[in-house]
Scaffold this active site. Structure first.
Site, PDB file in Angstrom:
ATOM      1  CG  HIS A 117      47.656 -49.924   2.581  1.00 11.26           C
ATOM      2  ND1 HIS A 117      48.904 -49.764   2.657  1.00 11.26           N
ATOM      3  CD2 HIS A 117      47.767 -51.569   2.365  1.00 11.26           C
ATOM      4  CE1 HIS A 117      49.533 -51.464   3.114  1.00 11.26           C
ATOM      5  NE2 HIS A 117      48.988 -52.326   3.083  1.00 11.26           N
ATOM      6  CG  ASP A 148      49.124 -46.716   4.011  1.00 16.40           C
ATOM      7  OD1 ASP A 148      48.228 -47.399   4.128  1.00 16.40           O
ATOM      8  OD2 ASP A 148      50.145 -47.481   3.859  1.00 16.40           O
ATOM      9  CB  SER A 231      49.690 -54.074   5.174  1.00 13.84           C
ATOM     10  OG  SER A 231      51.065 -54.069   4.476  1.00 13.84           O
TER      11      SER A 231
END
Length: 379
Positions: A117, A148, A231
């Site tokens: 992402h 992911d 992230s």
């Protein structure tokens, strides 16, 4: 309780990109340990004092205890500082258009692992090292949204590029002290600290707004602050080894701001290295290690408007479901002992199994309930 994906999007950097989905396992809340870490007051502490010898206690003994505490505290601080010094050069900031996240230098060849992402649909990226040295350029090797994860590669490998060391253990003990390194809110080279709060969590990401929609099992839950921009960064232990990639943070809409401090999730290192190694070697994931039914499905609802199962829209090749005799139009209602009411719940349940396992599958066909044994395939 919901989950927020943690990259920063847009020029302001401080605005969290909306990525939410329901947390799939119940979380338990406990704050007593926090009070203990800060030093206790109240009846428990008073009882401990009353049990002592009062004024006749030896000052020398108290001093020795204080010295020991100071020595232990200094050693822990030195450990923190050494880990940060060793690992931070391997954590980078990744810019993809107006989106910003983090990544970890995977090897000396310029491969960087991050979240799918974070890269989104982009193919080219700007990379900034925590140690400075100017902006670097990278390209996408491959992205695997189902877990992911993604790998990008630097166009030019700078001198002295340092790869991180990944833990090879598939299990992490609860209570382990961890540090989260990344670029929260665009603040590169930031570090937060906490512990491993739980292991084995299964969580799902949202699929709206460009999200991956991934359901990921065996996630590491941590109390280390995971903010937008973290992230793709590193969650490391005090041995300096990466135990996971911070990916999601919990949010609670009832809190207004949506923040749920101290509940974040990281993809475990064993999963990261498995996927990254395949992408680097073959340019794609050839074996996810995850179980699958081999269907395309959709959630069906009852007459009362409640989720009631997963309808088989299509069968995938010679997948597990086709081999077990399922047909288009069948409605999956149970996997082993777990009722299945929605596509998300089916994904959650499958995340706890491995390819090749045999399980009982309950389904409905033409209004009749049936059961069959199915050998799970590979995603």
């Amino acid at each position: 309780m919901e989950l927020s994906r943690n990259r920063v999007r847009g020029p302001a950097r401080g605005r969290v990109r909306s990525r939410v989905q329901r947390l799939l396992l119940p979380l338990t809340a406990g704050i007593c340990g926090v009070a203990l870490l800060g030093g206790c007051s109240g009846s428990g502490a008073r009882s401990a004092l009353a049990a002592g010898s009062g004024p006749s206690s030896s000052p020398a003994a108290d001093s020795g205890s204080d010295d020991a505490s100071a020595t232990g505290g200094n050693a822990l601080q030195s450990n923190y500082e050494q880990v940060i010094k060793n690992v931070l050069p391997s954590v980078v900031q990744i810019e993809s258009g107006n989106d910003l996240g983090s990544g970890i230098v995977y090897d000396a060849k310029g491969d960087i692992v991050t979240n799918a992402h974070v890269v989104g649909k982009a193919k080219q990226f700007k990379v900034t090292s925590a140690t400075g040295g100017g902006q670097l350029h990278a390209r996408l090797v491959s992205s695997y949204p189902a877990q992911d994860l993604a790998v990008i590669k630097l166009d030019k490998v700078p001198s002295g590029l340092k790869a991180a060391s990944f833990s090879q253990s598939s299990k992490v003990d609860m209570g382990k002290i961890v540090l989260a390194l990344g670029s929260p809110l665009g603040l590169s080279s930031s570090v937060t600290q906490g512990i491993v709060s739980a292991t084995g969590r299964t969580v799902s990401e949202g699929s709206s707004g460009g999200g991956t929609g991934a359901t990921i099992g065996n996630m590491v839950q941590t109390s280390a602050a995971i903010n937008p921009g973290n992230s793709g960064g590193a969650l490391v232990g005090l041995d300096g080894k990466v135990i996971g990639i911070p990916t999601l943070a919990a949010t609670d809409p009832q809190l207004g701001s949506g923040a749920a401090p101290g509940i974040g999730f990281a993809i475990p290192s064993s999963m990261v290295t498995n996927i990254a190694d395949q992408i680097i070697k073959d340019g794609k994931v050839t074996n996810s290690g995850r179980a699958a039914l081999g269907i395309t499905g959709r959630t069906v609802v009852s007459a009362g408007g409640q989720p009631a199962g997963v309808a088989v829209v299509a069968l995938t090749g010679n997948g597990a479901a086709k081999a077990a005799g399922l047909r288009t139009g069948d409605i999956v209602t149970r996997l082993a002992s777990t009722p299945v009411t929605s596509l998300t719940q089916l994904s959650e349940t499958l995340a706890s199994y491995k390819p090749g396992q045999k399980v009982k599958l309950g389904y409905e066909r033409s209004g009749k309930t049936r059961t069959t044994e199915i050998t799970l395939g590979t995603m």
